[in-house]
Write a protein that holds these residues in place. Structure first.
Motif, PDB file in Angstrom:
ATOM      1  N   GLY A 152       3.012   8.029   8.220  1.00 33.41           N
ATOM      2  CA  GLY A 152       1.893   7.940   7.282  1.00 33.41           C
ATOM      3  C   GLY A 152       0.827   8.986   7.558  1.00 33.41           C
ATOM      4  N   LEU A 156      -0.333  11.911   4.925  1.00 34.68           N
ATOM      5  CA  LEU A 156      -1.708  11.972   4.431  1.00 34.68           C
ATOM      6  C   LEU A 156      -2.472  13.189   4.944  1.00 34.68           C
ATOM      7  CD1 LEU A 156      -2.384   8.189   4.845  1.00 34.68           C
ATOM      8  CD2 LEU A 156      -2.501   9.410   2.672  1.00 34.68           C
ATOM      9  N   GLY A 194      -7.912   8.620   4.649  1.00 35.19           N
ATOM     10  CA  GLY A 194      -6.566   8.568   5.213  1.00 35.19           C
ATOM     11  C   GLY A 194      -6.397   7.440   6.209  1.00 35.19           C
ATOM     12  N   ALA A 197      -5.965   4.163   4.469  1.00 26.31           N
ATOM     13  CA  ALA A 197      -4.629   4.054   3.878  1.00 26.31           C
ATOM     14  C   ALA A 197      -3.587   3.656   4.924  1.00 26.31           C
ATOM     15  CB  ALA A 197      -4.241   5.369   3.207  1.00 26.31           C
ATOM     16  N   VAL A 198      -3.610   4.277   6.103  1.00 28.05           N
ATOM     17  CA  VAL A 198      -2.600   3.936   7.121  1.00 28.05           C
ATOM     18  C   VAL A 198      -2.846   2.549   7.687  1.00 28.05           C
ATOM     19  CG1 VAL A 198      -2.109   6.338   7.710  1.00 28.05           C
ATOM     20  CG2 VAL A 198      -3.868   5.107   8.995  1.00 28.05           C
ATOM     21  N   GLU A 201      -1.451   0.153   5.192  1.00 28.71           N
ATOM     22  CA  GLU A 201       0.014   0.164   5.263  1.00 28.71           C
ATOM     23  C   GLU A 201       0.499  -0.643   6.456  1.00 28.71           C
ATOM     24  OE1 GLU A 201       3.507   3.507   4.887  1.00 28.71           O
ATOM     25  OE2 GLU A 201       1.857   3.922   6.290  1.00 28.71           O
ATOM     26  N   MET A 234      -9.390   9.422  -2.530  1.00 25.90           N
ATOM     27  CA  MET A 234      -8.265   8.558  -2.915  1.00 25.90           C
ATOM     28  C   MET A 234      -7.546   9.121  -4.123  1.00 25.90           C
ATOM     29  SD  MET A 234      -9.934   4.769  -2.376  1.00 25.90           S
ATOM     30  CE  MET A 234      -8.563   3.973  -3.230  1.00 25.90           C
ATOM     31  N   LEU A 238      -4.392  10.293  -2.108  1.00 25.96           N
ATOM     32  CA  LEU A 238      -3.581   9.095  -1.923  1.00 25.96           C
ATOM     33  C   LEU A 238      -2.689   8.871  -3.126  1.00 25.96           C
ATOM     34  CD1 LEU A 238      -5.657   8.780   0.327  1.00 25.96           C
ATOM     35  CD2 LEU A 238      -5.827   6.346  -0.235  1.00 25.96           C
ATOM     36  N   LYS A 241       0.741   3.937  -4.388  1.00 24.24           N
ATOM     37  CA  LYS A 241       1.023   2.857  -3.444  1.00 24.24           C
ATOM     38  C   LYS A 241      -0.139   2.671  -2.469  1.00 24.24           C
ATOM     39  CE  LYS A 241       4.155  -0.053  -1.743  1.00 24.24           C
ATOM     40  NZ  LYS A 241       4.677  -1.191  -2.520  1.00 24.24           N
ATOM     41  N   ASP A 242      -0.658   3.782  -1.946  1.00 27.66           N
ATOM     42  CA  ASP A 242      -1.793   3.708  -1.031  1.00 27.66           C
ATOM     43  C   ASP A 242      -3.008   3.092  -1.719  1.00 27.66           C
ATOM     44  OD1 ASP A 242      -0.605   4.887   1.252  1.00 27.66           O
ATOM     45  OD2 ASP A 242      -0.883   6.882   0.382  1.00 27.66           O
ATOM     46  N   THR A 243      -3.258   3.525  -2.945  1.00 28.33           N
ATOM     47  CA  THR A 243      -4.411   3.027  -3.690  1.00 28.33           C
ATOM     48  C   THR A 243      -4.283   1.537  -3.959  1.00 28.33           C
ATOM     49  OG1 THR A 243      -4.680   5.196  -4.732  1.00 28.33           O
ATOM     50  CG2 THR A 243      -5.783   3.332  -5.780  1.00 28.33           C
ATOM     51  N   ARG A 245      -2.639  -0.613  -2.144  1.00 27.63           N
ATOM     52  CA  ARG A 245      -2.823  -1.341  -0.884  1.00 27.63           C
ATOM     53  C   ARG A 245      -4.303  -1.531  -0.558  1.00 27.63           C
ATOM     54  NH1 ARG A 245       1.139   2.458   1.430  1.00 27.63           N
ATOM     55  NH2 ARG A 245       3.193   1.464   1.522  1.00 27.63           N
TER      56      ARG A 245
END
Length: 591
Positions: A152, A156, A194, A197-198, A201, A234, A238, A241-243, A245
């Motif tokens: 990830g 990113l 970033g 986002a990780v 995840e 974002m 991103l 999927k990241d957004t 989450r």
């Protein structure tokens, strides 16, 4: 020879006697400091004059932003104003304080080594230290899937251009508390987006719910900029999927996050008995956070929540007492309690502004002057004895553009013109102060338009919100413009963290004209072009942090107005505040 005393001088305590009177008459302490010392010593029957002087000097120190008074250094710090005064010998001073009833329970003062504190700040500093130590001493957060974390981060933060941001995000992912530092344009917001986002995840992989994220900053303007910047990152970096989450979130001021209470200005609804529910808390512009506010935040954060403190330690510290971010960098990070997450490479500025900011940070005055005098498009140094005509030609086009758009009812154009230029001053009063230059610009408007501007609220008046107003949804640092509507009435449109709001002028109280603003008020904001008015050499505000903060408010161009002597003096001075937090945190870990 007699000294004439002005009985109307508010800085003088006319009833003061002895050593307090001497220090007050010399301008070292003010009437308010004398009254604090007199009241405390009278209440606890302390008759030693050196103890009373210490009380007054502690009050003076807190008023100037320090947490405590260092008795070993105060004479040098006062400088020439105190040269002719009868200072107590340090050993005798410490001995007098050691046996003073002011340091016995219930103690209004605390003495540690040579540092003297008011009780409130001693307790807050101790609490901040203990809370940070406890957080640093916890077992590191569990990583649900190590390979997914590294993948990830690679996704990113791809390539060599994002190495610093990737390393910082990985560091933050592996600890509960992170101090993320860097100058403007070094990618702090990119790192934060970033990192969020990780972490989201990892929560998904572990089968946990979506993490509850809080974005916060000391002022409404800074909070709004943080939310805008994170959303932009974002959108640009991103994937869907990241957004998904991360979900939706909004930035709020620290006061709003902690929940204000009507019965207290220093206590909040969320505290040690009613913790914040968030899993991740990101605090931007941490350099502006006072010791008191940091104490309230730390006691409200759950031990198992991640805390990311973001800021630039080279900027000006909080207007209130404390220099928390600098203390954390030097103590918590430097002491080895957490791993540093520092970003060094700036990507925002053109080379000239970037070179200027770096030279200021690294204390290279010859390079600072060389950049300023290089004649480049982005940096200019005005050394004229009377710079008014140069400033008029620089400022007036945008001022008139704001007015023209406001007359036409074009709010977008007026606010866009407002963000093109900021005139920054160190002081509020005097020939280099905000009030003088606000009046000067208004006089220029009158000369150009023949409008006498009789009313406080005139078309095109740019405004700055100076205090939070939760009922109206506007916050300290928000800016706006007075617009004429088609029906002829005036409305004030303000860009708030809640979006664009408009009000009748009569509803707004804590408002200032914004043709010029102080450098302190400019923290947490940016403008395409910035003009910095350096005060005279006699100014006590001239510091490296002041100048650095001012020039880094510019995105495209910066104009510095002043003398070489004033500039050199600013670069040679540090805005040092007396605190004990760095020393506390630097000590060996141990609960």
């Amino acid at each position: 020879m007699t000294t004439t005393v002005d009985e109307f001088d508010s800085t003088l305590a006319l009833t003061a006697t002895g050593i307090l009177r001497d220090f007050n008459m010399a301008g070292v302490i003010l009437a308010a400091d004398v009254h604090v010392a007199s009241r405390l010593t009278a209440l606890l029957a302390e008759s030693n004059e050196s103890v009373a002087l210490a009380c007054a000097l502690v009050a003076r120190a807190v008023r100037a932003g320090s947490i405590c008074l260092d008795l070993a250094e105060v004479r040098d710090e006062v400088g020439e104003d105190g040269e002719e005064l009868a200072w107590p010998a340090l050993d005798e001073w410490l001995a007098a304080l050691a046996v003073s009833p002011l340091l016995a329970d219930p103690r209004p003062l605390h003495l540690e080594d040579t540092r003297l504190y008011f009780d409130r700040y001693w307790r807050e500093e101790e609490q901040v230290e203990q809370d940070l130590r406890r957080r640093a001493g916890r077992t590191a957060p569990e990583i649900a899937d190590e390979r997914a974390l590294l993948a990830g981060l690679d996704r990113l933060f791809p390539g060599t251009a994002y190495v610093e941001q990737r390393n910082a995000a990985e560091t933050a992912a592996r600890q509960w508390t992170t101090v993320l530092t860097g100058g403007p344009g070094t990618g702090k917001t990119t790192t934060v987006a970033g990192l969020l986002a990780v972490l989201a995840e990892q929560a998904e992989i572990a089968g946990d719910r979506r993490p509850w994220i809080a974005l916060t900053a000391p002022t409404g303007k800074a909070a709004g900029r943080l939310e805008e910047a994170v959303r932009r990152e974002m959108t640009q970096r991103l994937d869907a999927k990241d957004t998904e989450r991360l979900g939706d979130f909004h930035a709020r001021t620290l006061h709003m996050l902690l929940g204000g209470r009507p019965d207290s200005s220093t206590r909040f609804r969320h505290d040690r008995d009613n913790r914040l529910p968030h899993d991740i808390i990101v605090v931007d512009e941490t350099s502006m956070v006072s010791l008191t506010m940091m104490a309230r935040l730390l006691e409200a954060v759950r031990p198992e929540a991640r805390l990311i403190l973001v800021g630039d330690p080279d900027q000006l510290a909080s207007i209130e007492a404390g220099a928390v971010l600098a203390d954390l960098v030097d103590g918590l990070v430097g002491g080895g309690h957490i791993e540093a997450a520092e970003l060094r490479t700036s990507h925002r500025f053109g080379s000239e502004i970037g070179d200027l900011a770096l030279a200021v940070r690294e204390d290279r005055p010859e390079d600072v002057l060389a950049v300023l005098r290089s004649g480049g498009d982005r940096v200019r140094f005005i050394e004229d004895d009377d710079p008014r005509e140069a400033l008029r030609s620089a400022l007036l086009p945008d001022v008139l553009a704001i007015r023209q758009a406001a007359e036409a009812g074009d709010t977008d154009a007026a606010l866009e013109a407002l963000d093109r230029h900021r005139l920054l001053c160190a002081h509020r009063e005097g020939p280099w102060g905000v009030n003088y230059w606000n009046r000067t610009v208004e006089r220029w408007i009158t000369e150009e338009t023949e409008d006498p501007l009789w009313d406080t609220w005139y078309v095109g008046r740019p405004v700055l919100v100076t205090a939070n107003d939760y009922a109206l949804g506007i916050y300290n640092g928000d800016v706006g413009v007075t617009i004429r509507l088609p029906n002829g009435s005036l409305r004030v449109f303000i860009n708030s963290s809640r979006g664009r709001l408009d009000f009748a002028p009569s509803r707004l109280g804590n408002i200032e004209t914004l043709h010029a603003m102080t450098i302190h008020k400019a923290q947490g904001s940016q403008a395409a072009e910035v003009t910095v008015l350096m005060p005279g050499e006699e100014s006590r505000l001239l510091t490296r942090e002041l100048f650095y903060t001012a020039v880094t408010r510019a995105q495209d161009r910066v104009r510095v107005v002043g003398t070489e002597a004033a500039l050199r003096l600013a670069l040679s001075r540090r805005a040092l505040r007396a605190t004990g937090l760095q020393q506390r945190l630097s000590q060996a870990t141990g609960q």
